[in-house]
Design a protein around this motif. Structure first.
Motif, PDB file in Angstrom:
ATOM      1  N   LEU A  72       0.831  -1.204   0.000  1.00 12.49           N
ATOM      2  CA  LEU A  72       0.000   0.000   0.000  1.00 12.49           C
ATOM      3  C   LEU A  72       0.865   1.253   0.000  1.00 12.49           C
ATOM      4  O   LEU A  72       0.655   2.171  -0.812  1.00 12.49           O
ATOM      5  CB  LEU A  72      -0.912  -0.014   1.230  1.00 12.49           C
ATOM      6  N   PHE A  73       1.859   1.316   0.875  1.00 13.03           N
ATOM      7  CA  PHE A  73       2.691   2.513   0.953  1.00 13.03           C
ATOM      8  C   PHE A  73       3.577   2.674  -0.277  1.00 13.03           C
ATOM      9  O   PHE A  73       3.951   3.790  -0.629  1.00 13.03           O
ATOM     10  CB  PHE A  73       3.547   2.479   2.219  1.00 13.03           C
ATOM     11  N   GLY A  74       3.927   1.560  -0.931  1.00 14.00           N
ATOM     12  CA  GLY A  74       4.668   1.673  -2.183  1.00 14.00           C
ATOM     13  C   GLY A  74       3.865   2.401  -3.243  1.00 14.00           C
ATOM     14  O   GLY A  74       4.398   3.221  -3.993  1.00 14.00           O
ATOM     15  N   ARG A  75       2.567   2.130  -3.308  1.00 14.68           N
ATOM     16  CA  ARG A  75       1.708   2.819  -4.270  1.00 14.68           C
ATOM     17  C   ARG A  75       1.436   4.252  -3.834  1.00 14.68           C
ATOM     18  O   ARG A  75       1.402   5.168  -4.664  1.00 14.68           O
ATOM     19  CB  ARG A  75       0.402   2.051  -4.431  1.00 14.68           C
ATOM     20  N   VAL A  76       1.256   4.481  -2.528  1.00 13.88           N
ATOM     21  CA  VAL A  76       1.059   5.852  -2.043  1.00 13.88           C
ATOM     22  C   VAL A  76       2.280   6.704  -2.373  1.00 13.88           C
ATOM     23  O   VAL A  76       2.156   7.897  -2.698  1.00 13.88           O
ATOM     24  CB  VAL A  76       0.787   5.854  -0.521  1.00 13.88           C
ATOM     25  N   ALA A  77       3.473   6.105  -2.330  1.00 15.24           N
ATOM     26  CA  ALA A  77       4.686   6.841  -2.694  1.00 15.24           C
ATOM     27  C   ALA A  77       4.640   7.277  -4.152  1.00 15.24           C
ATOM     28  O   ALA A  77       5.129   8.358  -4.510  1.00 15.24           O
ATOM     29  CB  ALA A  77       5.919   5.975  -2.449  1.00 15.24           C
ATOM     30  N   ASP A  78       4.053   6.443  -5.029  1.00 12.69           N
ATOM     31  CA  ASP A  78       3.891   6.841  -6.429  1.00 12.69           C
ATOM     32  C   ASP A  78       2.949   8.034  -6.560  1.00 12.69           C
ATOM     33  O   ASP A  78       3.094   8.861  -7.460  1.00 12.69           O
ATOM     34  CB  ASP A  78       3.329   5.666  -7.246  1.00 12.69           C
ATOM     35  N   LEU A  79       1.971   8.109  -5.669  1.00 12.49           N
ATOM     36  CA  LEU A  79       0.984   9.182  -5.740  1.00 12.49           C
ATOM     37  C   LEU A  79       1.513  10.474  -5.116  1.00 12.49           C
ATOM     38  O   LEU A  79       1.422  11.550  -5.713  1.00 12.49           O
ATOM     39  CB  LEU A  79      -0.296   8.763  -5.011  1.00 12.49           C
ATOM     40  N   ALA A  80       2.038  10.368  -3.911  1.00 12.60           N
ATOM     41  CA  ALA A  80       2.431  11.559  -3.157  1.00 12.60           C
ATOM     42  C   ALA A  80       3.854  12.003  -3.437  1.00 12.60           C
ATOM     43  O   ALA A  80       4.219  13.141  -3.129  1.00 12.60           O
ATOM     44  CB  ALA A  80       2.265  11.295  -1.666  1.00 12.60           C
TER      45      ALA A  80
END
Length: 471
Positions: A72-80
């Protein structure tokens, strides 16, 4: 044209070295956190009021959230933004470590370990994706990934040693306070050398997928941990595993239907990504669980102190560092990362095999040291092969996802290896019915045999699934 662009592929600029130093320092520190408190658990329990049966939650609370939230945080890093996520995670690590070091009761201590796990889940995939996007595919990236893999694996061993030293000479609280100092240094330097990194087109966050995969991973890891403590027949074990399987099946169904999936099927459809992550997970699981088994052997069979047992793994740490250096060279020589991955696993299995015959006297220590050194070298060659296999051939827009998958694989491997081998040891002890040193030795040797067989089978499977391309 900039200076970096004119450098040969094997040369690293001064700025690149700073980027490496920042990212590798963070990765190493987080790897150390997986094991730094293990030796000190009885002392910590006495100081904060945790019962003996509840001590395992000091380790489990960290591992559960580190593994469960990584994707989840790997994808949030792509977003933020990957740099933003990296810095936020480091800040959380510093605050939570300060709280853990000052804790006088179990609630604050366990909350600090949960927060450290969340910080690990945020920082590790962000750091890996920053690493892969900072260095182009080729020798420089392979060298950077080799150093990252070496320090990640060496960190687990170093944590066992450092935890014993700090507890004996100072206090277990310094195992937390060390992180505060590291976080402060990284937060001071990182904004000056790390460039923000995110895909040109930001993907939407797949909320149903994020909820189901996070819940599924948490349940599976909890079930495996319970298996090591209570056995496979315990309701809490199979109940958690069934819940995890149901949630992960729901996640797979969701990913096939949503417009912007958390894990696109096309990524998992790449054989190198799928097999690379599976093999990487098992590479971490087998080596970290071997450290656990040999710790039991050294303390329960040979009668070594926790500190002496931890220091015995210094040779393994040296082997992992050497393996991280040799890994890129092996990949370059074989010209096929999956081949290096399979070779590393095969040599690791061969090095572990003599440990199946360990005896009850100190005469076996030279065999143990030689086997763990060679196995550490081979394991890191395999880990470098895994990282290159699982993250190469993908566009920058997918690097955060690929890094998240790779990070999740290594953290789940570290988390599930020990419960699995602990369950084998527990099953043998339950069958034999005694806890004498001879019985413990039989249980440990049985688990090492299972560990060796699993490593060898993984090597064969990778070699068959990812053959060398035809010239």
């Amino acid at each position: 044209m900039t200076q970096t662009a004119t450098l040969p592929a094997t040369v690293t600029s001064g700025r690149d070295r700073l980027v490496l130093a920042v990212l590798l320092t963070a990765s190493f520190t987080l790897a150390v956190d997986f094991s730094i408190l293990n030796v000190a658990l009885p002392v910590i329990g006495a100081d904060v009021g945790l019962a003996l049966a509840d001590l395992q939650w000091i380790a489990t609370a960290f591992a559960l959230f580190a593994a469960g939230f990584t994707l989840l945080f790997g994808r949030v890093a792509d977003l933020a933004g990957r740099r933003r996520m990296f810095l936020a995670g480091i800040a959380l690590l510093g605050v939570s470590s300060l709280a853990g070091g000052l804790a006088t009761g179990p609630v604050l201590l366990l909350a600090a370990r949960v927060a450290q796990g969340l910080a690990t889940a945020a920082v590790t995939p962000a750091a890996l994706s920053l690493l892969t996007t900072s260095f182009p595919e080729g020798p420089r990236r392979e060298r950077a990934l080799g150093l990252n893999g070496a320090l990640m694996a060496a960190g687990f061993t170093t944590g066992a040693i450092l935890g014993g030293v700090l507890t004996d000479l100072l206090s277990w609280r310094w195992a937390f306070f060390v992180n505060v100092a590291v976080a402060a240094v990284v937060l001071a330097v990182a904004p000056l050398v790390l460039a923000e990194s995110r895909p040109a087109r930001r993907p939407r966050l797949d909320v149903p997928g994020a909820v189901t995969v996070t819940g599924g991973l948490l349940a599976v890891v909890l079930g495996l941990t319970s298996a090591g403590e209570h056995g496979w027949a315990a309701p809490r074990t199979w109940g958690a595993l069934v819940a995890g399987i149901v949630l992960l099946a729901a996640f797979a169904a969701i990913e096939r239907r949503v417009a912007a999936p958390l894990v696109p099927v096309r990524i998992l459809g790449r054989r190198r990504v799928a097999w690379g992550n599976l093999a990487g997970m098992l590479a971490f699981a087998t080596e970290t669980s071997l450290v656990f088994l040999l710790t039991i052997y050294l303390q329960e069979v040979l009668g070594r102190t926790p500190l002496a047992a931890g220091l015995s793994f210094a040779v393994l740490g040296l082997g992992t560092v050497l393996g991280g250096i040799l890994g890129p060279k092996v990949i370059a020589r074989l010209a096929h990362p999956p081949k290096a991955l399979a070779l590393g696993l095969a040599v690791q299995a061969a090095a572990t095999l003599p440990l199946v015959f360990l005896g009850s006297t100190s005469a076996w220590l030279p065999v143990l040291l030689a086997a763990t050194f060679l196995g550490g070298v081979a394991n890191l060659v395999a880990i470098v092969g895994f990282l290159v296999t699982a993250t190469s051939g993908l566009p920058d827009s997918d690097q955060g996802l690929a890094a998240g998958l790779a990070t999740m694989s290594q953290q789940i491997g570290i988390t599930l290896g020990i419960p699995l081998m602990s369950a084998v040891v527990g099953a043998v002890l339950a069958t034999l019915g005694t806890g004498s040193p001879d019985t413990v030795l039989t249980a440990v040797r049985t688990a090492i045999a299972v560990n060796t067989a699993l490593t060898a089978l993984t090597a064969v499977a990778v070699r068959l699934a990812l053959p060398s391309p035809r010239r």
